[in-house]
Design a protein around this motif. Structure first.
Motif, PDB file in Angstrom:
ATOM      1  N   LYS A   8      29.507  29.861  44.072  1.00 45.00           N
ATOM      2  CA  LYS A   8      30.383  30.863  44.453  1.00 45.00           C
ATOM      3  C   LYS A   8      29.488  32.044  44.793  1.00 45.00           C
ATOM      4  O   LYS A   8      28.596  32.625  44.281  1.00 45.00           O
ATOM      5  N   VAL A   9      29.737  32.567  46.191  1.00 48.09           N
ATOM      6  CA  VAL A   9      29.186  33.571  46.802  1.00 48.09           C
ATOM      7  C   VAL A   9      29.880  34.632  46.754  1.00 48.09           C
ATOM      8  O   VAL A   9      31.283  34.762  47.256  1.00 48.09           O
ATOM      9  N   ILE A  10      29.514  35.943  46.086  1.00 45.25           N
ATOM     10  CA  ILE A  10      30.182  37.032  45.907  1.00 45.25           C
ATOM     11  C   ILE A  10      29.640  38.073  47.147  1.00 45.25           C
ATOM     12  O   ILE A  10      28.682  38.225  47.364  1.00 45.25           O
ATOM     13  N   GLY A  11      30.741  38.728  47.748  1.00 45.59           N
ATOM     14  CA  GLY A  11      29.891  39.737  48.889  1.00 45.59           C
ATOM     15  C   GLY A  11      29.692  39.243  50.134  1.00 45.59           C
ATOM     16  O   GLY A  11      29.208  39.812  51.122  1.00 45.59           O
ATOM     17  N   GLU A  12      29.945  37.791  50.530  1.00 46.95           N
ATOM     18  CA  GLU A  12      29.423  37.234  51.661  1.00 46.95           C
ATOM     19  C   GLU A  12      30.298  37.676  52.819  1.00 46.95           C
ATOM     20  O   GLU A  12      31.629  37.974  52.661  1.00 46.95           O
ATOM     21  N   GLU A  13      29.815  38.057  54.046  1.00 50.03           N
ATOM     22  CA  GLU A  13      30.470  38.777  55.226  1.00 50.03           C
ATOM     23  C   GLU A  13      31.313  37.347  55.734  1.00 50.03           C
ATOM     24  O   GLU A  13      30.475  36.423  55.986  1.00 50.03           O
ATOM     25  N   TRP A  14      32.365  37.636  56.200  1.00 51.17           N
ATOM     26  CA  TRP A  14      33.247  36.543  56.795  1.00 51.17           C
ATOM     27  C   TRP A  14      33.300  37.076  58.357  1.00 51.17           C
ATOM     28  O   TRP A  14      33.690  38.106  58.474  1.00 51.17           O
ATOM     29  N   SER A  15      32.983  35.826  59.129  1.00 49.77           N
ATOM     30  CA  SER A  15      33.254  36.221  60.768  1.00 49.77           C
ATOM     31  C   SER A  15      34.580  36.069  61.019  1.00 49.77           C
ATOM     32  O   SER A  15      35.402  35.338  60.266  1.00 49.77           O
ATOM     33  N   ARG A  47      38.520  37.818  50.231  1.00 45.60           N
ATOM     34  CA  ARG A  47      38.599  39.166  49.854  1.00 45.60           C
ATOM     35  C   ARG A  47      39.798  39.785  50.562  1.00 45.60           C
ATOM     36  O   ARG A  47      39.999  39.628  51.597  1.00 45.60           O
ATOM     37  N   ALA A  48      40.308  41.048  50.014  1.00 45.05           N
ATOM     38  CA  ALA A  48      41.362  41.686  50.624  1.00 45.05           C
ATOM     39  C   ALA A  48      41.282  42.068  52.001  1.00 45.05           C
ATOM     40  O   ALA A  48      41.906  41.979  52.828  1.00 45.05           O
ATOM     41  N   GLU A  49      39.955  42.694  52.389  1.00 47.13           N
ATOM     42  CA  GLU A  49      39.569  43.107  53.496  1.00 47.13           C
ATOM     43  C   GLU A  49      39.513  41.851  54.659  1.00 47.13           C
ATOM     44  O   GLU A  49      40.088  41.892  55.963  1.00 47.13           O
ATOM     45  N   ASP A  50      38.916  40.810  54.108  1.00 48.49           N
ATOM     46  CA  ASP A  50      39.311  39.620  55.199  1.00 48.49           C
ATOM     47  C   ASP A  50      40.748  39.056  55.355  1.00 48.49           C
ATOM     48  O   ASP A  50      40.962  38.720  56.203  1.00 48.49           O
ATOM     49  N   PHE A  51      41.506  39.148  54.243  1.00 48.82           N
ATOM     50  CA  PHE A  51      42.808  38.747  54.414  1.00 48.82           C
ATOM     51  C   PHE A  51      43.457  39.505  55.204  1.00 48.82           C
ATOM     52  O   PHE A  51      44.416  39.149  56.068  1.00 48.82           O
ATOM     53  N   SER A  85      46.581  41.809  42.403  1.00 48.48           N
ATOM     54  CA  SER A  85      46.790  41.561  43.839  1.00 48.48           C
ATOM     55  C   SER A  85      47.433  42.574  44.705  1.00 48.48           C
ATOM     56  O   SER A  85      47.999  42.203  45.831  1.00 48.48           O
ATOM     57  N   VAL A  86      47.463  43.691  44.239  1.00 51.33           N
ATOM     58  CA  VAL A  86      48.122  45.048  44.682  1.00 51.33           C
ATOM     59  C   VAL A  86      47.794  45.037  46.174  1.00 51.33           C
ATOM     60  O   VAL A  86      48.881  45.375  47.001  1.00 51.33           O
ATOM     61  N   ASP A  87      46.311  45.041  46.459  1.00 50.07           N
ATOM     62  CA  ASP A  87      46.024  45.226  47.806  1.00 50.07           C
ATOM     63  C   ASP A  87      46.455  44.177  48.822  1.00 50.07           C
ATOM     64  O   ASP A  87      46.957  44.376  50.046  1.00 50.07           O
TER      65      ASP A  87
END
Length: 105
Positions: A8-15, A47-51, A85-87
């Motif tokens: 598992k990769v944590i903090g990976e940037e998603w395009s 992650r929430a920001e990608d979601f 999962s509030v965010d």
């Protein structure tokens, strides 16, 4: 996604391309709603920001934020039961998602 041979990769940037790829996900079972399936898989993987970016793409395509599972629950119903999962729930609510009457508002 992680697995036994893939750590598992944590903090990976998603395009944007990777985030958008979840719009193409289809359920194995044809009786499952494709919009619900895509929302669930995005929630589980992102992650929430990608979601949040995914939800923007999802809505722009005219997809249904209130699609239901075979049990009649929306993704917001399901996410709202998870205390961490509030965010995600806030992102969905801000985009116009609703809980079902059975789940409460």
């Amino acid at each position: 996604m992680s697995g036994p041979d893939k750590p598992k990769v944590i903090g990976e940037e998603w395009s944007d391309e990777r985030v958008r790829s979840f719009l193409e996900l289809q359920p194995w079972d044809a009786s499952e709603n494709a919009d619900y399936h895509a929302l669930l898989k995005a929630y589980q993987a992102m992650r929430a920001e990608d979601f949040e970016r995914f939800i923007g793409f999802f809505v722009a395509e005219g997809r249904d934020l209130n699609a239901t599972s075979g049990d009649g629950e929306t993704i917001l119903d399901r996410i709202s039961r998870h205390r961490r999962s509030v965010d995600y729930a806030t992102i969905l609510q801000n985009a116009g998602a609703k809980k079902t009457a059975a789940a409460g508002n």
